[in-house]
Design an enzyme around this catalytic site. Structure first.
Site, PDB file in Angstrom:
ATOM      1  N   ASP A 176       0.876  -1.168   0.000  1.00 43.49           N
ATOM      2  CA  ASP A 176       0.000   0.000   0.000  1.00 43.49           C
ATOM      3  C   ASP A 176       0.916   1.221   0.000  1.00 43.49           C
ATOM      4  O   ASP A 176       1.566   1.520   1.001  1.00 43.49           O
ATOM      5  CB  ASP A 176      -0.921  -0.031   1.226  1.00 43.49           C
ATOM      6  CG  ASP A 176      -1.931   1.119   1.234  1.00 43.49           C
ATOM      7  OD1 ASP A 176      -1.597   2.194   0.707  1.00 43.49           O
ATOM      8  OD2 ASP A 176      -3.037   0.940   1.788  1.00 43.49           O
ATOM      9  N   LYS A 201      -6.387  10.015  -1.892  1.00 42.86           N
ATOM     10  CA  LYS A 201      -5.436  10.802  -1.107  1.00 42.86           C
ATOM     11  C   LYS A 201      -4.512  11.598  -2.044  1.00 42.86           C
ATOM     12  O   LYS A 201      -4.980  12.440  -2.774  1.00 42.86           O
ATOM     13  CB  LYS A 201      -4.665   9.862  -0.180  1.00 42.86           C
ATOM     14  CG  LYS A 201      -5.560   8.846   0.567  1.00 42.86           C
ATOM     15  CD  LYS A 201      -6.502   9.456   1.576  1.00 42.86           C
ATOM     16  CE  LYS A 201      -7.535   8.470   2.103  1.00 42.86           C
ATOM     17  NZ  LYS A 201      -6.998   7.257   2.706  1.00 42.86           N
TER      18      LYS A 201
END
Ligand SMILES: *Cc1c(COP(=O)(O)O)cnc(C)c1O
Length: 364
Positions: A176, A201
């Site tokens: 991730d 994000k």
């Protein structure tokens, strides 16, 4: 962290900052739009490659080309970061052993917990920054789940060592990469099989879209994931994909400025009497001051004015929250830890705001 180029143009490798701007553009034929527009279509004239809106979309393709070029693999877009996580977990055989960080994005851990409760897999949690502890658990594993830096503890994993060991034992690795972004870290280049992003994000960067992506190197795995996405249906809306593509064009500039701000903030905040600890992995735009208790941390959050109290991260604006305000947050995350997502404001304005908030926090 890698400095290698991530794309090629006329035989010359491009820098990531250039790739972010040009990858996924239409061919330069007269009157073609310079950038890929948003295509709102649930269905397409039959007989071609797309056919239906759950199978594909030209705006998806542009974003997938751009993200794939940045990370160095083939990208797939999903409705959210957690939809991407779920898509990967769904490829595991029943009974698979998954080794994962004890501190990581809460939703990812919840998916692994729930999958274990259903009897689908066995998950083993490790301190991902303790390389020996991770290596000791790889035997018999199907998947090594890495998040680095971790959300919100900011631990850093030794990617080359962990990935090499996982490969030697036939363990698939996913990283991730939401916190580092492909500007600062490209896990596929050091051998990872899959990279995951919450594109919500930094990739998007403007706090206006929810989207996820997986990037893989193996063509067979890519084809399998495309098939599963078509059947499971966790597909993104074209508008969200367009917004992320638009935001992605400035990724390098944003990450550069936000990272500079974060490093400078750490320098200016460190040693303040209100703080018990100041966590910062040495790169990236996330900083986590730790206060002695929840009340002091909440006073800090409440006193911040320019920096806004909000969850999520990676936007152009600075946001902050005390993570343990969430009931499900892992109990070993300190009660007084505040996650700050540092934005691209001027450092003097940002530092003034957060330093006065530290002063306010210290006044019980
Ligand atoms: C936010 C986040 C996710 C989940 O992504 P969504 O887009 O919110 O579904 C996964 N991993 C990390 C590190 C995140 O910060």
């Amino acid at each position: 962290m890698s400095t290698a180029d991530s794309a090629a143009h006329a035989g010359t490798p491009l820098q990531p900052a250039t790739t972010a701007v040009v990858a996924g553009r239409p061919a330069p034929t007269p009157d073609a739009p310079l950038n890929t527009p948003v295509v709102f279509a649930s269905t397409f004239i039959g007989g071609g490659e797309l056919e239906y809106g759950r199978f594909g979309n030209p705006t998806w393709t542009a974003l997938e080309d751009a993200i794939g070029a940045l990370e160095g693999g083939d990208a797939l877009v999903y409705a959210s970061g957690l939809a991407a996580a779920n898509a990967l977990i769904a490829t595991l055989p029943v009974g698979a052993k998954v080794v994962a960080p004890n501190h990581a994005y809460l939703g990812s851990l919840t998916q692994l917990d729930e999958a274990q409760e259903r009897g689908q897999l066995t998950r083993v949690y490790v301190d991902i920054s303790d390389t020996d502890a991770v290596l000791a658990e790889l035997d018999g594993a199907s998947l090594l789940w890495i998040e680095s830096p971790t959300n919100p503890a900011l631990e850093v994993a030794d990617l080359p060592t962990l990935i090499a060991a996982a490969h030697a034992q036939g363990v698939l690795t996913v990283v991730d990469n939401t916190f580092a972004t492909p500007i600062l870290q490209r896990p596929l280049e050091v051998g990872a099989d899959v990279v995951l992003h919450s594109a919500t994000k930094f990739l998007s960067g403007h706090s206006d879209a929810v989207l996820g992506t997986l990037i893989v190197r193996d063509a067979e795995l890519h084809a399998r994931l495309v098939n599963r996405r078509t059947i499971l249906g966790a597909t993104p809306g074209p508008m969200e994909v367009y917004l992320v593509l638009r935001g992605l064009r400035t990724l390098a500039l944003r990450v550069e400025r936000a990272s500079q701000n974060a490093a400078e903030l750490v320098a200016r905040m460190s040693g303040h009497p209100a703080l018990a600890e100041l966590r910062y992995p040495g790169f990236g735009a996330i900083v986590a001051p730790v206060f002695p208790d929840a009340a002091t941390a909440e006073r800090f959050v409440a006193a911040a004015q320019l920096a806004r109290f909000a969850t999520s991260l990676g936007g152009v604006e600075t946001t902050l929250e005390r993570r343990r305000r969430w009931a499900g947050e892992v109990a070993t995350i300190p009660e007084g830890l505040v996650r700050i997502s540092v934005g691209i404001e001027h450092i003097d304005d940002l530092a003034a705001d957060l330093l006065q908030a530290l002063d306010a926090a210290a006044e019980a």
